[in-house]
Write a protein that holds these residues in place. Structure first.
Motif, short mmCIF file in Angstrom:
data_model
loop_
_atom_site.label_atom_id
_atom_site.label_comp_id
_atom_site.label_asym_id
_atom_site.label_seq_id
_atom_site.Cartn_x
_atom_site.Cartn_y
_atom_site.Cartn_z
N MET A 157 0.85 -1.20 0.00
CA MET A 157 0.00 0.00 0.00
C MET A 157 0.88 1.24 0.00
O MET A 157 1.94 1.26 0.62
CB MET A 157 -0.94 -0.01 1.19
N ASN A 158 0.41 2.28 -0.71
CA ASN A 158 1.18 3.50 -0.94
C ASN A 158 0.32 4.71 -0.62
O ASN A 158 -0.83 4.79 -1.05
CB ASN A 158 1.62 3.51 -2.40
N ARG A 159 0.90 5.64 0.15
CA ARG A 159 0.25 6.92 0.43
C ARG A 159 1.31 7.99 0.22
O ARG A 159 2.33 8.00 0.90
CB ARG A 159 -0.28 6.99 1.85
N ALA A 160 1.04 8.88 -0.71
CA ALA A 160 1.98 9.95 -1.02
C ALA A 160 1.27 11.29 -0.89
O ALA A 160 0.18 11.47 -1.43
CB ALA A 160 2.51 9.79 -2.44
N THR A 161 1.89 12.21 -0.17
CA THR A 161 1.35 13.56 -0.10
C THR A 161 2.22 14.45 -0.97
O THR A 161 3.43 14.22 -1.10
CB THR A 161 1.34 14.10 1.35
N PHE A 162 1.60 15.43 -1.59
CA PHE A 162 2.38 16.39 -2.36
C PHE A 162 2.05 17.79 -1.89
O PHE A 162 0.91 18.10 -1.53
CB PHE A 162 2.21 16.21 -3.88
N SER A 163 3.10 18.63 -1.85
CA SER A 163 2.96 19.96 -1.26
C SER A 163 3.81 20.97 -2.02
O SER A 163 4.69 20.62 -2.82
CB SER A 163 3.39 19.92 0.21
N LYS A 164 3.54 22.24 -1.73
CA LYS A 164 4.31 23.35 -2.29
C LYS A 164 4.52 24.34 -1.14
O LYS A 164 3.56 24.69 -0.45
CB LYS A 164 3.53 24.01 -3.44
N PHE A 165 5.76 24.72 -0.91
CA PHE A 165 6.11 25.62 0.19
C PHE A 165 5.59 25.09 1.53
O PHE A 165 5.17 25.85 2.40
CB PHE A 165 5.58 27.03 -0.05
N GLY A 166 5.57 23.76 1.70
CA GLY A 166 5.12 23.16 2.95
C GLY A 166 3.62 23.08 3.12
O GLY A 166 3.13 22.61 4.14
N ILE A 167 2.87 23.52 2.12
CA ILE A 167 1.41 23.48 2.20
C ILE A 167 0.91 22.26 1.42
O ILE A 167 1.21 22.11 0.23
CB ILE A 167 0.79 24.78 1.64
N ASN A 168 0.15 21.40 2.10
CA ASN A 168 -0.36 20.18 1.48
C ASN A 168 -1.33 20.53 0.36
O ASN A 168 -2.28 21.28 0.55
CB ASN A 168 -1.05 19.32 2.53
N LEU A 169 -1.09 19.97 -0.82
CA LEU A 169 -1.97 20.19 -1.97
C LEU A 169 -2.83 18.98 -2.30
O LEU A 169 -3.87 19.11 -2.94
CB LEU A 169 -1.14 20.56 -3.21
N GLY A 170 -2.37 17.78 -1.86
CA GLY A 170 -3.15 16.60 -2.17
C GLY A 170 -2.46 15.33 -1.74
O GLY A 170 -1.36 15.34 -1.18
N THR A 171 -3.14 14.22 -2.04
CA THR A 171 -2.67 12.90 -1.64
C THR A 171 -2.94 11.92 -2.77
O THR A 171 -3.95 12.02 -3.46
CB THR A 171 -3.43 12.43 -0.37
N VAL A 172 -2.02 10.98 -2.94
CA VAL A 172 -2.21 9.88 -3.88
C VAL A 172 -2.19 8.60 -3.05
O VAL A 172 -1.29 8.40 -2.23
CB VAL A 172 -1.09 9.83 -4.94
N ILE A 173 -3.21 7.76 -3.24
CA ILE A 173 -3.30 6.49 -2.53
C ILE A 173 -3.33 5.38 -3.58
O ILE A 173 -4.11 5.44 -4.53
CB ILE A 173 -4.56 6.42 -1.66
N ILE A 174 -2.46 4.37 -3.40
CA ILE A 174 -2.39 3.26 -4.36
C ILE A 174 -2.29 1.94 -3.59
O ILE A 174 -1.56 1.85 -2.61
CB ILE A 174 -1.15 3.35 -5.28
N THR A 175 -3.01 0.94 -4.07
CA THR A 175 -2.84 -0.43 -3.59
C THR A 175 -2.23 -1.22 -4.73
O THR A 175 -2.78 -1.25 -5.84
CB THR A 175 -4.19 -1.04 -3.16
N PHE A 176 -1.07 -1.84 -4.46
CA PHE A 176 -0.38 -2.66 -5.45
C PHE A 176 -0.59 -4.13 -5.13
O PHE A 176 -0.63 -4.52 -3.97
CB PHE A 176 1.13 -2.40 -5.42
#
Length: 183
Positions: A157-176
């Motif tokens: 299982m994968n959970r990735a957060t992505f941000s800009k200047f330390g501000i969370n913009l979103g999340t990607v969740i994947i099950t492999f």
């Protein structure tokens, strides 16, 4: 007045900078062996969520992985099919630097991704050139903090957060899921 604005911004920034140390998972089982898990064909199902946790896209990904040089060099060919029908291919080139440290390169990754395997986990950190559709901003460089956890020999299982200047913009969740466990 300026102090009233700066202190909450500093607290918000510092809260977004905190991260779990991968060594916190060093004793967790089953042990993730990156080159073993991604050798061969792996399928994945995922969601992209905005910062309000609303699902904005879904996808399916097939990964074809090959490793050479005693498992120290790898190539992952990822073929995505997005919920809007678009397709995308991303090719990762991985290299094991030390026993648990990896680097990765792909076309949209700025520089190298740096990864640490510890116990049942992998933590990748990297800058990524995010292409935004239907936006006045065409490309946005974001920072990914990407965590993968091996559940059993078959599921990651994968959970990735992505941000800009330390501000969370979103999340990607994947099950492999491994397609062929005999490799």
């Amino acid at each position: 007045m300026m102090k009233k604005i700066l202190i909450p911004l500093l607290v918000l920034f510092l809260a977004n900078c905190s991260s779990v140390d991968p060594s916190a998972y060093k004793d967790k089982e089953p042990k993730l062996v990156l080159e073993k898990y991604f050798e061969g064909v792996t399928s994945g199902w995922g969601l992209v969520l905005d910062r309000n946790e609303e699902v904005i896209k879904r996808f399916i990904v097939k990964i074809d992985g090959t490793f050479t040089d005693n498992g120290t060099k790898g190539k992952l060919v990822e073929d995505f099919v997005w919920s809007d029908g678009k397709t995308e291919r991303r090719v990762w080139f991985l290299e094991k630097k030390k026993d648990k440290n990896w680097t990765g390169k792909a076309d949209d990754v700025i520089g190298s991704a740096e990864g640490v395997v510890s116990g049942n986990s992998l933590n990748w950190k990297y800058a990524y050139n995010l292409v935004l559709e239907d936006s006045v901003i065409e490309n946005l460089v974001v920072t990914f903090n990407d965590w993968m956890f091996l559940i059993n020999d078959n599921v990651l299982m994968n959970r990735a957060t992505f941000s800009k200047f330390g501000i969370n913009l979103g999340t990607v969740i994947i099950t492999f899921k491994k397609d062929d466990l005999d490799k």
